[in-house]
Design an enzyme around this catalytic site. Structure first.
Site, PDB file in Angstrom:
ATOM      1  N   GLY A  57     -20.756  40.115  -4.980  1.00 43.19           N
ATOM      2  CA  GLY A  57     -20.246  40.032  -3.584  1.00 43.19           C
ATOM      3  C   GLY A  57     -19.374  41.232  -3.326  1.00 43.19           C
ATOM      4  O   GLY A  57     -18.377  41.019  -2.346  1.00 43.19           O
ATOM      5  N   TRP A  59     -19.841  44.310  -2.128  1.00 49.16           N
ATOM      6  CA  TRP A  59     -20.097  44.806  -0.773  1.00 49.16           C
ATOM      7  C   TRP A  59     -19.835  44.000   0.189  1.00 49.16           C
ATOM      8  O   TRP A  59     -19.365  44.363   1.175  1.00 49.16           O
ATOM      9  CB  TRP A  59     -21.576  45.269  -1.014  1.00 49.16           C
ATOM     10  CG  TRP A  59     -21.933  46.445  -1.524  1.00 49.16           C
ATOM     11  CD1 TRP A  59     -21.447  47.140  -2.693  1.00 49.16           C
ATOM     12  CD2 TRP A  59     -23.115  47.396  -1.234  1.00 49.16           C
ATOM     13  NE1 TRP A  59     -22.175  48.384  -3.225  1.00 49.16           N
ATOM     14  CE2 TRP A  59     -23.028  48.459  -2.052  1.00 49.16           C
ATOM     15  CE3 TRP A  59     -24.113  47.490  -0.284  1.00 49.16           C
ATOM     16  CZ2 TRP A  59     -24.091  49.437  -2.365  1.00 49.16           C
ATOM     17  CZ3 TRP A  59     -25.094  48.665  -0.349  1.00 49.16           C
ATOM     18  CH2 TRP A  59     -24.927  49.642  -1.256  1.00 49.16           C
ATOM     19  N   ASP A  77     -28.667  36.510  -1.477  1.00 44.96           N
ATOM     20  CA  ASP A  77     -29.083  37.272  -2.841  1.00 44.96           C
ATOM     21  C   ASP A  77     -29.663  35.686  -3.599  1.00 44.96           C
ATOM     22  O   ASP A  77     -29.470  34.570  -3.213  1.00 44.96           O
ATOM     23  CB  ASP A  77     -27.797  37.332  -3.813  1.00 44.96           C
ATOM     24  CG  ASP A  77     -28.089  38.449  -5.096  1.00 44.96           C
ATOM     25  OD1 ASP A  77     -27.475  39.227  -4.865  1.00 44.96           O
ATOM     26  OD2 ASP A  77     -28.796  37.855  -5.809  1.00 44.96           O
ATOM     27  N   ASP A  95     -34.515  34.070  -2.020  1.00 50.22           N
ATOM     28  CA  ASP A  95     -35.093  35.454  -2.164  1.00 50.22           C
ATOM     29  C   ASP A  95     -35.688  36.067  -0.756  1.00 50.22           C
ATOM     30  O   ASP A  95     -36.383  35.584  -0.075  1.00 50.22           O
ATOM     31  CB  ASP A  95     -36.331  34.937  -3.005  1.00 50.22           C
ATOM     32  CG  ASP A  95     -37.450  36.152  -3.511  1.00 50.22           C
ATOM     33  OD1 ASP A  95     -37.187  37.238  -2.879  1.00 50.22           O
ATOM     34  OD2 ASP A  95     -38.243  36.020  -4.407  1.00 50.22           O
ATOM     35  N   ASP A 117     -28.451  46.590  -1.466  1.00 41.80           N
ATOM     36  CA  ASP A 117     -28.362  47.200  -2.632  1.00 41.80           C
ATOM     37  C   ASP A 117     -29.012  46.248  -3.853  1.00 41.80           C
ATOM     38  O   ASP A 117     -28.875  46.321  -5.107  1.00 41.80           O
ATOM     39  CB  ASP A 117     -26.744  46.826  -3.045  1.00 41.80           C
ATOM     40  CG  ASP A 117     -26.143  47.609  -4.427  1.00 41.80           C
ATOM     41  OD1 ASP A 117     -26.916  48.603  -5.054  1.00 41.80           O
ATOM     42  OD2 ASP A 117     -25.135  47.052  -4.867  1.00 41.80           O
ATOM     43  N   LYS A 157     -30.766  50.970  -1.743  1.00 43.14           N
ATOM     44  CA  LYS A 157     -30.856  51.672  -2.876  1.00 43.14           C
ATOM     45  C   LYS A 157     -32.175  51.673  -3.510  1.00 43.14           C
ATOM     46  O   LYS A 157     -32.768  50.680  -3.201  1.00 43.14           O
ATOM     47  CB  LYS A 157     -29.929  50.849  -3.653  1.00 43.14           C
ATOM     48  CG  LYS A 157     -29.904  50.963  -5.379  1.00 43.14           C
ATOM     49  CD  LYS A 157     -29.091  50.686  -6.179  1.00 43.14           C
ATOM     50  CE  LYS A 157     -29.273  49.395  -6.730  1.00 43.14           C
ATOM     51  NZ  LYS A 157     -28.031  48.578  -7.412  1.00 43.14           N
TER      52      LYS A 157
END
Ligand SMILES: C[S@@+](CC[C@H](N)C(=O)[O-])C[C@H]1O[C@@H](n2cnc3c(N)ncnc32)[C@H](O)[C@@H]1O
Length: 201
Positions: A57, A59, A77, A95, A117, A157
Site C-alpha cells: 500500500g 504507492w 492486488d 488478479d 509496480d 515496472k
C-alpha cells in the site's frame, strides 16, 4: 551458555527501509515512486489513478497524498491491503489477468494515471522471472489501452530481459514521450527498471 546477540542488521534494513518505517509507509518502494514523481510529475491534484500491484500500500498512500482529496486512487492486488487508507483511496483484491477481461466493469474507466509496480514471485531463474514480469507489463499496457484517457500517464515496472526493448517500443508507440528510469532507491542488485509513458496518444 549465554548466546551472543547478533549485532549485524539484516541486509534489507537499509536507509530507505528505516525511512519508510519512520514516515509510516508499509514498504520502501514508496521512494521509487517519489523519485519518479520528482523527475516526471506523473501525478497531479485531482487525478484519477489506477495502481496495479498495490499491496502492501505504499504507492497507494503516496499517490493519494499527491492527488489530494479531490482525486481518487484505486489499487488492485492479489494480496489484500491492510493499512488504513485515506478517503480518496481504496483497494480491491484480485488478479489483474482475470480483471482485465472485464476491465471497465470491474475497475471503472477514465483514469488519467496508470501505475504498475506489479512483480511476479521471483524464483531466482532470471529468464523465467523476466518473462513473468513482461507478461504482467503486457497486461498493464492492455488495461492502459482500454482505461487510460488521452494525455494520461503510464508508469510500469519491468525486470530487464529480452522483452525489455520490445515492451519499451510498445510504450513509445502509444505515448508522446517515453522515458526509462532506474530510481536510486531501487536496490542495486535488482533488475527492475521503470518505463514511463507520458501523454497517451
Ligand atoms: C513490489 S509489490 C508492490 C508494492 C507496492 N507498489 C507498494 O508500494 O506497496 C508487487 C505486487 O504485485 C502484485 N501482483 C503480482 N502479480 C499480480 C497480479 N497478477 N494481479 C495483481 N497483483 C499482482 C503482488 O501481489 C505484489 O503485492
Amino acid at each position: 551458555m549465554t548466546r551472543k546477540r547478533a549485532t549485524r542488521k539484516p541486509q534489507w534494513q537499509d536507509h530507505y527501509t528505516r525511512q519508510a518505517r519512520k514516515e509510516r509507509y508499509p514498504a520502501r518502494s514508496v521512494y521509487k515512486l517519489a523519485e519518479i514523481q520528482k523527475k516526471h510529475r506523473v501525478l497531479a491534484k485531482g487525478d484519477r489513478v489506477l495502481d496495479l500491484g498495490c499491496a502492501p500500500g505504499s504507492w497507494l498512500l503516496y499517490a493519494a497524498e499527491q492527488v489530494g482529496p479531490g482525486g481518487s486512487v484505486l489499487g488492485v492486488d492479489l494480496t489484500p491491503v491492510t493499512v488504513q487508507l485515506p478517503k480518496q483511496a481504496q483497494a480491491i483484491q484480485g488478479d489483474i489477468h482475470t480483471l482485465q477481461a472485464t476491465a471497465a466493469q470491474s475497475l471503472g474507466s477514465a483514469f488519467n494515471v496508470l501505475l504498475s509496480d506489479m512483480a511476479p514471485a521471483t524464483t531466482g531463474d532470471r529468464f523465467g522471472d523476466a518473462a513473468r514480469s513482461y507478461e504482467l507489463c503486457r497486461t498493464a499496457l492492455a488495461v492502459a489501452d482500454e482505461l487510460l484517457q488521452a494525455k494520461g500517464h503510464f508508469v510500469c515496472k519491468i525486470f530487464q530481459g529480452e522483452d525489455f526493448k520490445p515492451f519499451s517500443d510498445q510504450v513509445k508507440a502509444r505515448f508522446d514521450r517515453m522515458h526509462i528510469f532506474k530510481p536510486q532507491s531501487s536496490r542495486k542488485a535488482s533488475r527492475e527498471i521503470f518505463i514511463i509513458g507520458l501523454g497517451k496518444k
